[in-house]
Design a protein around this motif. Structure first.
Motif, PDB file in Angstrom:
ATOM      1  N   LEU A 151       1.261   7.389  -6.477  1.00 27.57           N
ATOM      2  CA  LEU A 151       0.136   8.272  -6.792  1.00 27.57           C
ATOM      3  C   LEU A 151       0.396   9.718  -6.368  1.00 27.57           C
ATOM      4  O   LEU A 151      -0.003  10.654  -7.065  1.00 27.57           O
ATOM      5  N   ILE A 198       2.050   1.979  -3.625  1.00 29.24           N
ATOM      6  CA  ILE A 198       0.929   2.484  -4.426  1.00 29.24           C
ATOM      7  C   ILE A 198       0.645   3.942  -4.085  1.00 29.24           C
ATOM      8  O   ILE A 198       0.458   4.787  -4.970  1.00 29.24           O
ATOM      9  N   THR A 199       0.647   4.242  -2.786  1.00 29.45           N
ATOM     10  CA  THR A 199       0.402   5.620  -2.352  1.00 29.45           C
ATOM     11  C   THR A 199       1.481   6.565  -2.848  1.00 29.45           C
ATOM     12  O   THR A 199       1.188   7.662  -3.362  1.00 29.45           O
ATOM     13  N   PRO A 229       0.812  -1.224   0.000  1.00 34.57           N
ATOM     14  CA  PRO A 229       0.000   0.000   0.000  1.00 34.57           C
ATOM     15  C   PRO A 229       0.841   1.268   0.000  1.00 34.57           C
ATOM     16  O   PRO A 229       0.445   2.289  -0.573  1.00 34.57           O
TER      17      PRO A 229
END
Length: 275
Positions: A206, A202-203, A199
């Motif tokens: 982004l 992914i964060t 996670p």
């Protein structure tokens, strides 16, 4: 062009050697390899005229990206040996995931020097605790209440993400302090590493932006060439580390873990002091 390629060879070799050691440590200690990857990338990036502040941010993000496939390889090896405690993993994972996302957002706001200092302090404190207590009995006979386990899981997710490490650096000493066998703590912490890193990466992909002095190949805060150079080797050697770990007793495992942490943590603190 030829001179540039030749000058890049030492860097490539350093990355590949780091990948081998990170993979072995991931399997051996359940740490995801970040305790090796972060300081190596931190210092190598500065050879490319990347500032220390930018270097630590890129090193942390790239390390987290590398931990994802490395942790998967390590988890498989430990799971087949029966060293992953599924009840602990299920309860801790939700807390770890939420705070891993929070930590990855904080990375984009926290000063790079503070991240470096945090890495060094945590690594040295954990290493000294393990080094002087390698053969000592556990502090507690069993894990605390689910509430306190949630607190420990949250801190593990938050702090691990912010310094680019897997779940083992904090997870292993926490679990062993509460009488979880070291081999089982290592296997379970390897699984923490995946819950932390996936996670977070992914964060960061982004929301993270490449620093103005980032080297060639950065995608956001993740350096793609470093990722590609190390991942095949970390994945390949993680099962080797797991097999080595199965032959060592608990005191030996703790000492290996402590020495690795002490060396890397001290080196990072030295760098902060010299800035």
């Amino acid at each position: 062009m030829l001179n540039e390629l030749l000058s890049a060879w030492p860097i490539l070799i350093a990355l590949m050697v780091t990948g081998v050691f990170a993979g072995i440590l991931a399997g051996l200690l359940g740490v995801g390899g970040g305790i090796v990857i972060v300081p190596v990338l931190y210092f190598l990036l500065q050879f490319f005229d990347v500032s220390p502040t930018s270097a630590i941010e890129i090193a942390v993000a790239t390390s987290l990206a590398i931990i994802v496939p490395t942790a998967i390889s390590s988890i498989r090896a430990h799971y087949f040996k029966g060293n992953v405690d599924l009840p602990i993993l299920k309860w801790w994972s939700g807390f770890i995931l939420v705070f891993a996302v929070i930590g990855s957002l904080l990375i984009t706001y926290v000063n790079g020097e503070s991240l470096t200092l945090m890495f060094g302090v945590i690594a040295v404190c954990v290493s000294l605790n393990l080094l002087f207590r390698a053969s000592a009995p556990s502090l507690f006979s069993e894990l605390p209440s689910k509430l306190w386990q949630g607190v420990m899981a949250s801190l593990t997710g938050l702090l691990s993400v912010m310094i680019g490490i897997g779940g083992g650096t904090l997870g292993v000493p926490l679990l062993t302090s509460f009488n979880v066998k070291t081999h089982r703590a290592v296997g379970t912490a390897a699984a923490f590493g995946l819950v932390i890193a996936l996670p977070a990466v992914i964060t960061l992909l982004l929301v993270g932006q490449a620093p103005t002095d980032a080297p060639f190949g950065n995608f956001g805060l993740v350096n793609v060439p470093a990722f590609l150079a190390m991942v095949p080797l970390t994945v390949m050697f993680a099962p080797v580390g797991a097999r080595i770990g199965a032959t060592l007793d608990q005191a030996q495992l703790k000492r290996v873990f402590a020495v690795a942490l002490l060396i890397t943590g001290s080196r990072m603190l030295y760098q902060v002091a010299s800035l």
